[in-house]
Enzyme design. Structure first.
Site, PDB file in Angstrom:
ATOM      1  CG  ASP A  41      -7.654  -4.278   2.856  1.00 29.32           C
ATOM      2  OD1 ASP A  41      -8.768  -4.229   3.395  1.00 29.32           O
ATOM      3  OD2 ASP A  41      -7.376  -3.635   1.823  1.00 29.32           O
ATOM      4  CE  LYS A  64       2.347 -18.300   0.319  1.00 27.81           C
ATOM      5  NZ  LYS A  64       1.438 -19.439   0.438  1.00 27.81           N
ATOM      6  CE1 TYR A 107      -2.754  -3.296   0.827  1.00 23.79           C
ATOM      7  CE2 TYR A 107      -4.397  -1.571   1.089  1.00 23.79           C
ATOM      8  CZ  TYR A 107      -4.072  -2.905   0.901  1.00 23.79           C
ATOM      9  OH  TYR A 107      -5.072  -3.854   0.811  1.00 23.79           O
TER      10      TYR A 107
END
Ligand code: NAI
Length: 342
Positions: free
Chosen positions: A229, A172, A125
């Site tokens: 999100d 991840k 972002y």
């Protein structure tokens, strides 16, 4: 009792209706607040030519706390979302979303009680995208030690303050060994300072599967911006959706408590809007400003009202009541609660 001074941003569409309801309920709870109210969003554009006038930012920086309704963002043209601008300008790095089952809101699981903590300032972002050569675009994922460490501290401090037992970092790092690896290492380093709180981690795809199979196994989830999100909306869906969950954006410069749903132009001005999501955010706000007793009383009154007849609940959650019916029932319950404890 000292008076709190709070910036109020009613917003667009149903925003003024749900904020008026929440302001009235906070008054009924006996919390003394001086509200500094400002236009933002579409209404501010039509009045001042700016969806987020500087005086709004100044007011939040001065008061350190704001309650915000939803804002209409034009699609395709016009101004960009003020939500992103507020978070960036004020460095509101922690996004907090408690997710709890509520009476009479029927979902697949019962007794869910988890908290999603999302890093709000970096990751994909950061807005760093460019075309390398025609047909090839690069979008940069930024993860820093500073931001990862401060959000991990936020999650553990929240756990300590709210008597939570466990924080699970979600990542991840098996694939993004450097970026998510750094996020995970920072989490593990911070965890060492909180020996009484269990710390573990999950890979994000596995977490999503686990959440929809057995959400009750989790307590606090800590995620980077993008995973946060997505997973925070998934978690909201477990207890009835965005219309019933609270949202807060918190940083050193201040905190904004907001409804996570939109401005619902289809029902604006019709006394149909459900103030519950903003009210849940206001409960977080009351906790944040140290009004623990009032926060508890409002939370208890919400549970009572939802468990009572459909005439006190709005239509979006299966009731027959209006915005003002819900507000009046909340106020009556709060007053009765106060009289009972007098
Ligand atoms: P929306 O959340 O406003 O509405 C989706 C559906 O949910 C509508 O049918 C609406 O009536 C209903 N709904 C939403 N909140 C409700 C409430 N409190 N009580 C009862 N029903 C409710 O989403 P939509 O239509 O996609 O967006 C409308 C506008 O809101 C857009 O301009 C969008 O950009 C903006 N928006 C603003 C947000 C914010 O300021 N935080 C967040 C999401 C959207």
């Amino acid at each position: 009792m000292p008076q709190h001074r709070i910036t109020l941003l009613p917003g667009d569409g149903i925003g003024p209706e749900v904020t008026a309801s929440v302001v009235a309920i906070i008054e009924c709870a006996g919390v003394p607040v001086q509200w500094d109210s400002y236009f933002v969003g579409a209404e501010a554009v039509s009045r001042f030519g700016d969806p987020l006038p500087q005086e709004v930012l100044d007011s939040i920086l001065r008061n350190k706390v704001a309650l915000k309704g939803p804002v209409t963002t034009p699609v395709g043209t016009g101004f960009t979302s003020i939500n992103v601008r507020l978070r960036k300008t004020l460095d509101l790095y922690a996004n907090l979303r408690p997710v709890k089952s509520m009476p009479n809101i029927v979902t697949k699981f019962e007794n869910i009680d988890l908290v999603v903590v999302r890093e709000n300032t970096e990751d994909l972002y950061s807005g760093l995208e460019h075309e390398v050569v025609p047909g090839v675009v690069e979008s940069l994922k930024i993860i820093t030690e500073r931001a990862s460490t401060r959000i991990a501290k936020f999650a553990f401090e929240y756990a300590r303050a709210h008597n939570r037992k466990r924080v699970t970092a979600v990542h991840k790092a098996n694939i993004m060994k450097m970026s998510d690896g750094l996020f995970l290492n920072c989490f593990r380093n911070v965890a060492k300072q909180y020996q009484n709180i269990q710390a573990d981690d999950r890979i994000v795809d596995n977490l999503c599967m686990q959440l929809v199979i057995d959400p009750n196994q989790f307590d606090i989830l800590l995620l980077e911006n993008l995973y946060g999100d997505i997973v925070s909306d998934l978690a909201a869906g477990l207890v009835g959706g965005l219309g019933v969950v609270a949202g807060a954006n918190i940083g050193e410069n201040g905190a904004i408590f907001e409804a996570v749903h939109g401005s619902a132009p289809d029902i604006a001005g019709q006394n149909k809007a459900n103030p519950l999501a903003l009210l849940q955010s206001a409960v977080l706000m009351l906790q944040h400003i140290g009004e623990m007793d009032a926060a508890r009383r409002v939370q208890n009154a919400i549970v009572k009202i939802l468990a009572s007849g459909p005439e006190h609940r709005t239509r979006d959650i299966g009731g027959r009541g209006s915005t003002s019916d819900f507000t009046a029932a909340m106020c009556e319950t709060l007053r009765r609660g106060t009289r009972a404890s007098d």
